[in-house]
Design an enzyme around this catalytic site. Structure first.
Site, PDB file in Angstrom:
ATOM      1  N   TYR A 153       0.846  -1.205   0.000  1.00  0.00           N
ATOM      2  CA  TYR A 153       0.000   0.000   0.000  1.00  0.00           C
ATOM      3  C   TYR A 153       0.876   1.248   0.000  1.00  0.00           C
ATOM      4  O   TYR A 153       0.637   2.194  -0.752  1.00  0.00           O
ATOM      5  CB  TYR A 153      -0.911  -0.011   1.225  1.00  0.00           C
ATOM      6  CG  TYR A 153      -1.928   1.113   1.262  1.00  0.00           C
ATOM      7  CD1 TYR A 153      -3.159   1.000   0.620  1.00  0.00           C
ATOM      8  CD2 TYR A 153      -1.657   2.307   1.945  1.00  0.00           C
ATOM      9  CE1 TYR A 153      -4.095   2.033   0.670  1.00  0.00           C
ATOM     10  CE2 TYR A 153      -2.582   3.333   1.997  1.00  0.00           C
ATOM     11  CZ  TYR A 153      -3.797   3.193   1.358  1.00  0.00           C
ATOM     12  OH  TYR A 153      -4.718   4.229   1.410  1.00  0.00           O
ATOM     13  N   LYS A 157       0.976   4.125  -2.983  1.00  0.00           N
ATOM     14  CA  LYS A 157       0.607   5.534  -2.799  1.00  0.00           C
ATOM     15  C   LYS A 157       1.793   6.465  -3.112  1.00  0.00           C
ATOM     16  O   LYS A 157       1.587   7.608  -3.531  1.00  0.00           O
ATOM     17  CB  LYS A 157       0.063   5.766  -1.387  1.00  0.00           C
ATOM     18  CG  LYS A 157      -1.268   5.030  -1.140  1.00  0.00           C
ATOM     19  CD  LYS A 157      -2.388   5.467  -2.100  1.00  0.00           C
ATOM     20  CE  LYS A 157      -3.725   4.824  -1.779  1.00  0.00           C
ATOM     21  NZ  LYS A 157      -4.819   5.256  -2.674  1.00  0.00           N
TER      22      LYS A 157
END
Ligand SMILES: NC(=O)c1ccc[n+]([C@@H]2O[C@H](COP(=O)([O-])OP(=O)(O)OC[C@H]3O[C@@H](n4cnc5c(N)ncnc54)[C@H](O)[C@@H]3O)[C@@H](O)[C@H]2O)c1
Length: 251
Positions: A153, A157
């Site tokens: 994750y 991002k």
């Protein structure tokens, strides 16, 4: 001029429009006068959204990471689109590198970053031809530092920030603005469970020491997204990665 709304006549795409931040953003765009293509992989959530948002919400049930996903989203209404909100995303269970499976890495990067690149590549030429376009990408606190998620994750991002800066730098002379919003914790359905004991031991305490339990509402994030999507309010904002976290990023 009295009844003119800020998004009157605009057509927008919002991915992940069935829940959380995407639903709140679609709601605000429509209240501001826009028509919104709302893409989500959950048919049930789209049906509920369509019932409450009415005729200006154009639902499209699609997995944006599927090969034909971006093309299907773009074809749901006739463009060119004025606004693109790349919002759909998933978490990674806070899994650290030593416990990471390839499938998790591939799925999280595919949905959170590759799909964003592919949908934007699909929509951008129409915006360039029209001479304007506002793109807002959903980044995260996890793009600013390493203690808010697992590796997949967090990396996805960071990629969102890179995509955002690239588009802002290269296409500004075509009238395109591209910005990213980096929320802290938000009360949604995204799911924040820890699937790793190592992360529970090493990430969770750092998060709780700095986060202080401030959960934002999806509407608070949508407020910033809609500000950035507004060509008048944010006319000089391009390439920005803006935390929306009540100060968490400076703790
Ligand atoms: N909630 C938070 O604390 C938080 C914090 C920082 C960033 N974000 C980001 O905000 C964005 C929105 O998340 P949210 O918190 O509103 O989550 P959410 O789970 O409430 O909503 C996300 C929606 O995206 C849809 N979706 C997921 N994968 C999809 C796919 N492949 N194709 C189509 N639709 C798909 C889901 O069905 C869901 O309806 C995400 O990019 C997330 O990473 C959330």
């Amino acid at each position: 001029m009295e009844n003119v709304k800020r998004f009157d006549g605009k057509i927008a795409i919002v991915t992940g429009a069935g829940s959380g931040i995407g639903l709140a953003t679609a709601t605000q765009l429509i209240a501001g006068g826009a028509r919104v293509v709302g893409a989500d992989m959950s048919k049930d959530r789209l049906t509920a959204a369509a019932e409450s948002l009415g005729k200006d919400f154009i639902p499209i049930a699609v997995d944006i990471s599927a090969h034909d996903g971006p093309a299907r989203v773009a074809a749901a209404a006739s463009g060119p689109y004025d606004i693109l909100i790349n919002n759909a995303g998933i978490m990674d269970g806070f899994v650290p590198l030593t416990e990471l499976e390839d499938a998790t890495w591939e799925k999280v990067l595919s949905i959170n970053a590759t799909s964003m690149m592919r949908l934007t590549r699909q929509v951008l030429p129409g915006m360039i031809k029209a001479g304007h376009g506002a793109i807002v990408n959903l980044s995260s606190e996890a793009s600013l530092r390493a203690i808010c998620a697992g590796i997949a994750y967090s990396v996805s991002k960071h990629m969102v920030n890179g995509i955002t800066k690239h588009i802002a730098a290269v296409y500004t002379q075509d009238g395109i603005r591209c910005n990213a919003v980096a929320p802290g914790g938000v009360s949604t359905n995204v799911g924040g469970e820890f699937l790793s004991d190592l992360s529970k031991e090493r990430i969770a305490p750092v998060m709780s020491a700095t986060f202080r339990g401030h959960m934002a509402t999806p509407q608070q994030i949508a407020d910033l997204i809609c500000f950035l999507a507004d060509d008048k309010a944010a006319s000089n904002v391009n390439g920005a990665i803006i935390p929306c976290d009540n100060g968490w990023s400076v703790m």
